[in-house]
Design a protein around this motif. Sequence first.
Motif: not given
Length: 233
Positions: A125-127, A17-19, A130, A121, A117, A46, A50
Motif C-alpha cells: 500500500y501507498r504511504r 507518515t500515513l498510509p 503527512s 509499504a 510520497e 494497510m 494501522s
Amino acid sequence: MSRQNPFDPVFEQLPDTLPIFPLSGVMLLPGGKLPLNVFEPRYLAMVFDSLAGHRLIGMVQPMQPGGYAGDGMPVEDGKPKVHRVGCAGRIVSFNETEDGRLLLALSGVCRFEIGRELDLAQGGYRRVSSLFAPYRADLDHADELVELDRERLMAALAAFFRSRGLSTDWDAVKQAGDRNLVTSLSMMLPFGPAEKQALLEAADTTARAKLLIAFLEMGAFGQPPDSSPQRAN
C-alpha cells in the motif's frame, strides 16, 4: 469547552507518515463517520498495520477517477496521482466476514497535506509524509462555532432531493446540530469528486456550509454532478 473523544489523538500524537487509501468520490471530514468495505490484499495489509500502530488511515481522492478499485487511473510515470489534501481517519471498529473482507468504521480526526510520497509499504500500500499543521484547528471541531443559513439549506436540500427522486428522514435532519448536519451532508450527498474535494478543502465548517448550499442549489436546477458508481476496496 465540550469534552473531546478521549480516544482521539492530540496534535503531538499525529504521525509524520500515513498510509493512504485513494478512493474517488469518497470523502471524510473531521468529526464524520465513514464505513469502508476492504477486501484487496494491499488494503487489508494497510488495515492490519494501522491496527498495530496509530490506527490512522489517510483518505484521499485520486486526481483521475477510475481504476480497478476506484483508486485512480495510473499515469505514464507511475502510480495514480492523488489530491494533495486528505483527511486522516481513526479506525474505531472493524468486523471480519467469512469471505475475507473487513468492514471498517473510520472517525475523521484531522485533514492533512501530502508532503511527498514514500516507498510502498511491505504490504504493497501507498504511504506519504503527512503535514497536519495547516489544519491543526480541525482537532477542535467539536467546539467550532458555525454560521449556517439553515432555512436556505433546508430549502436547497428539499429541492435537490426532489430533483433526484431521493428521500430522507426529515425529522433527523431537522434535529441535527449545524456542524454535524453540514459534515454529514457533505460526505453523504451524491456530489462528484470535484465537488467533494472542494468541500474537503473549505477553510472551515462555515465556509463549507456556504459551498454546500451552492452545490445543492446548482444541483437542484442543473445536471447531476458526475458521480460514477465506485467499487469499495
